[in-house]
Motif scaffolding. Sequence first.
Motif, PDB file in Angstrom:
ATOM      1  N   VAL A   1      21.718   5.616 -31.363  1.00 29.75           N
ATOM      2  CA  VAL A   1      22.793   4.696 -31.005  1.00 29.75           C
ATOM      3  C   VAL A   1      23.213   5.049 -29.588  1.00 29.75           C
ATOM      4  CG1 VAL A   1      25.052   3.803 -31.624  1.00 29.75           C
ATOM      5  CG2 VAL A   1      23.481   4.547 -33.422  1.00 29.75           C
ATOM      6  N   ASN A   2      22.951   4.115 -28.664  1.00 32.59           N
ATOM      7  CA  ASN A   2      23.145   4.382 -27.244  1.00 32.59           C
ATOM      8  C   ASN A   2      23.665   3.145 -26.542  1.00 32.59           C
ATOM      9  OD1 ASN A   2      21.770   4.339 -24.326  1.00 32.59           O
ATOM     10  ND2 ASN A   2      22.187   6.444 -24.913  1.00 32.59           N
ATOM     11  N   SER A   3      24.496   3.362 -25.551  1.00 34.77           N
ATOM     12  CA  SER A   3      24.979   2.294 -24.690  1.00 34.77           C
ATOM     13  C   SER A   3      25.415   2.925 -23.375  1.00 34.77           C
ATOM     14  CB  SER A   3      26.166   1.569 -25.330  1.00 34.77           C
ATOM     15  OG  SER A   3      26.739   0.658 -24.419  1.00 34.77           O
ATOM     16  N   PRO A   4      25.208   2.236 -22.254  1.00 35.58           N
ATOM     17  CA  PRO A   4      25.637   2.806 -20.982  1.00 35.58           C
ATOM     18  C   PRO A   4      27.152   2.731 -20.779  1.00 35.58           C
ATOM     19  CG  PRO A   4      24.675   0.657 -20.634  1.00 35.58           C
ATOM     20  CD  PRO A   4      24.483   0.990 -22.088  1.00 35.58           C
TER      21      PRO A   4
ATOM     22  N   VAL B   1      32.425   1.490 -26.958  1.00 32.82           N
ATOM     23  CA  VAL B   1      31.849   0.293 -27.583  1.00 32.82           C
ATOM     24  C   VAL B   1      31.522   0.493 -29.062  1.00 32.82           C
ATOM     25  CG1 VAL B   1      30.945  -0.624 -25.412  1.00 32.82           C
ATOM     26  CG2 VAL B   1      29.504   0.862 -26.819  1.00 32.82           C
ATOM     27  N   GLY B   2      31.806   1.684 -29.605  1.00 29.89           N
ATOM     28  CA  GLY B   2      31.597   1.917 -31.026  1.00 29.89           C
ATOM     29  C   GLY B   2      30.335   2.664 -31.389  1.00 29.89           C
ATOM     30  N   LYS B   3      29.753   3.393 -30.455  1.00 32.48           N
ATOM     31  CA  LYS B   3      28.517   4.135 -30.736  1.00 32.48           C
ATOM     32  C   LYS B   3      28.717   5.140 -31.876  1.00 32.48           C
ATOM     33  CE  LYS B   3      28.055   5.688 -26.511  1.00 32.48           C
ATOM     34  NZ  LYS B   3      29.050   4.979 -25.736  1.00 32.48           N
ATOM     35  N   THR B   4      29.783   5.910 -31.798  1.00 30.86           N
ATOM     36  CA  THR B   4      30.041   6.931 -32.813  1.00 30.86           C
ATOM     37  C   THR B   4      30.339   6.303 -34.162  1.00 30.86           C
ATOM     38  OG1 THR B   4      30.802   8.514 -31.168  1.00 30.86           O
ATOM     39  CG2 THR B   4      31.545   8.879 -33.438  1.00 30.86           C
ATOM     40  N   THR B   5      31.142   5.264 -34.178  1.00 31.08           N
ATOM     41  CA  THR B   5      31.462   4.576 -35.436  1.00 31.08           C
ATOM     42  C   THR B   5      30.199   4.036 -36.082  1.00 31.08           C
ATOM     43  OG1 THR B   5      33.655   3.987 -34.610  1.00 31.08           O
ATOM     44  CG2 THR B   5      32.796   2.698 -36.458  1.00 31.08           C
ATOM     45  N   LEU B   6      29.363   3.401 -35.299  1.00 31.72           N
ATOM     46  CA  LEU B   6      28.129   2.832 -35.831  1.00 31.72           C
ATOM     47  C   LEU B   6      27.188   3.924 -36.338  1.00 31.72           C
ATOM     48  CD1 LEU B   6      26.439   0.320 -36.350  1.00 31.72           C
ATOM     49  CD2 LEU B   6      25.555   0.523 -34.025  1.00 31.72           C
ATOM     50  N   ALA B   7      26.967   4.966 -35.539  1.00 32.61           N
ATOM     51  CA  ALA B   7      26.065   6.046 -35.940  1.00 32.61           C
ATOM     52  C   ALA B   7      26.568   6.741 -37.208  1.00 32.61           C
ATOM     53  CB  ALA B   7      25.912   7.059 -34.809  1.00 32.61           C
TER      54      ALA B   7
ATOM     55  N   ALA C   1      21.668  14.002 -39.101  1.00 30.04           N
ATOM     56  CA  ALA C   1      22.617  13.441 -38.148  1.00 30.04           C
ATOM     57  C   ALA C   1      22.650  14.338 -36.913  1.00 30.04           C
ATOM     58  CB  ALA C   1      23.998  13.340 -38.769  1.00 30.04           C
ATOM     59  N   LEU C   2      22.455  13.742 -35.762  1.00 29.03           N
ATOM     60  CA  LEU C   2      22.434  14.484 -34.501  1.00 29.03           C
ATOM     61  C   LEU C   2      23.565  13.963 -33.617  1.00 29.03           C
ATOM     62  CD1 LEU C   2      21.072  16.507 -32.606  1.00 29.03           C
ATOM     63  CD2 LEU C   2      19.481  14.685 -31.942  1.00 29.03           C
ATOM     64  N   ASP C   3      24.580  14.787 -33.427  1.00 26.97           N
ATOM     65  CA  ASP C   3      25.756  14.411 -32.648  1.00 26.97           C
ATOM     66  C   ASP C   3      25.638  15.008 -31.253  1.00 26.97           C
ATOM     67  OD1 ASP C   3      28.240  13.836 -31.611  1.00 26.97           O
ATOM     68  OD2 ASP C   3      29.376  14.681 -33.281  1.00 26.97           O
ATOM     69  N   LEU C   4      25.334  14.162 -30.296  1.00 25.44           N
ATOM     70  CA  LEU C   4      25.189  14.600 -28.906  1.00 25.44           C
ATOM     71  C   LEU C   4      26.357  14.144 -28.037  1.00 25.44           C
ATOM     72  CD1 LEU C   4      21.408  13.703 -28.521  1.00 25.44           C
ATOM     73  CD2 LEU C   4      22.373  15.976 -28.891  1.00 25.44           C
ATOM     74  N   ALA C   5      27.307  13.444 -28.622  1.00 22.39           N
ATOM     75  CA  ALA C   5      28.407  12.859 -27.854  1.00 22.39           C
ATOM     76  C   ALA C   5      29.550  13.850 -27.662  1.00 22.39           C
ATOM     77  CB  ALA C   5      28.917  11.608 -28.556  1.00 22.39           C
ATOM     78  N   GLN C   6      30.265  13.646 -26.593  1.00 26.82           N
ATOM     79  CA  GLN C   6      31.413  14.481 -26.273  1.00 26.82           C
ATOM     80  C   GLN C   6      32.494  14.333 -27.348  1.00 26.82           C
ATOM     81  OE1 GLN C   6      32.987  13.587 -22.427  1.00 26.82           O
ATOM     82  NE2 GLN C   6      34.347  15.348 -22.409  1.00 26.82           N
TER      83      GLN C   6
ATOM     84  N   VAL D   1      15.259  10.018 -42.171  1.00 28.19           N
ATOM     85  CA  VAL D   1      15.844   9.312 -41.034  1.00 28.19           C
ATOM     86  C   VAL D   1      16.628  10.277 -40.156  1.00 28.19           C
ATOM     87  CG1 VAL D   1      17.379   7.423 -40.336  1.00 28.19           C
ATOM     88  CG2 VAL D   1      16.144   7.259 -42.489  1.00 28.19           C
ATOM     89  N   LEU D   2      16.495  10.120 -38.840  1.00 32.02           N
ATOM     90  CA  LEU D   2      17.341  10.801 -37.864  1.00 32.02           C
ATOM     91  C   LEU D   2      18.298   9.751 -37.305  1.00 32.02           C
ATOM     92  CD1 LEU D   2      17.807  13.310 -35.805  1.00 32.02           C
ATOM     93  CD2 LEU D   2      16.556  11.810 -34.259  1.00 32.02           C
ATOM     94  N   VAL D   3      19.589  10.033 -37.338  1.00 31.47           N
ATOM     95  CA  VAL D   3      20.586   9.148 -36.730  1.00 31.47           C
ATOM     96  C   VAL D   3      21.263   9.939 -35.625  1.00 31.47           C
ATOM     97  CG1 VAL D   3      22.649   7.754 -37.078  1.00 31.47           C
ATOM     98  CG2 VAL D   3      20.970   7.946 -38.918  1.00 31.47           C
ATOM     99  N   ALA D   4      21.107   9.490 -34.389  1.00 30.98           N
ATOM    100  CA  ALA D   4      21.664  10.207 -33.245  1.00 30.98           C
ATOM    101  C   ALA D   4      22.759   9.395 -32.581  1.00 30.98           C
ATOM    102  CB  ALA D   4      20.564  10.514 -32.234  1.00 30.98           C
ATOM    103  N   ASP D   5      23.891  10.059 -32.364  1.00 31.76           N
ATOM    104  CA  ASP D   5      25.005   9.487 -31.600  1.00 31.76           C
ATOM    105  C   ASP D   5      24.930  10.086 -30.210  1.00 31.76           C
ATOM    106  OD1 ASP D   5      27.401   8.394 -30.723  1.00 31.76           O
ATOM    107  OD2 ASP D   5      28.641   9.899 -31.710  1.00 31.76           O
ATOM    108  N   THR D   6      24.705   9.268 -29.218  1.00 30.37           N
ATOM    109  CA  THR D   6      24.556   9.751 -27.850  1.00 30.37           C
ATOM    110  C   THR D   6      25.816   9.444 -27.045  1.00 30.37           C
ATOM    111  OG1 THR D   6      23.601   7.694 -27.029  1.00 30.37           O
ATOM    112  CG2 THR D   6      22.078   9.306 -27.973  1.00 30.37           C
TER     113      THR D   6
END
Length: 100
Positions: A6-9, A13-19, A35-40, A83-88
Amino acid sequence: MIKILVNSPKGGVGKTTLATNIAIYLAQNQYKVWALDLAQGEQMTTALKVTEFFNEEQKANKINTSELDSIPKKFNRASNYDVLVADTDDYFEIIKDLAD
């Protein structure tokens, strides 16, 4: 393994919520989820840890938190999960090889 990144520039926009919701939905439906949490802020990690699907007692699903790290090029032990779900975060660029 299926990879859902789940990525957006743009932020907010809801990346974390969606992931987070994708990871919970898949775990509820008997998929083994990484689940891979890469977001701040580690918000995905915090939200998932309180669910029965990602708490410390269960063994099927896993959470990795690597705040502000880059997306790994390889995922060791990926065959253990469906499945791998990544929040970027906003600044991530998706590596073409990873998306293939």
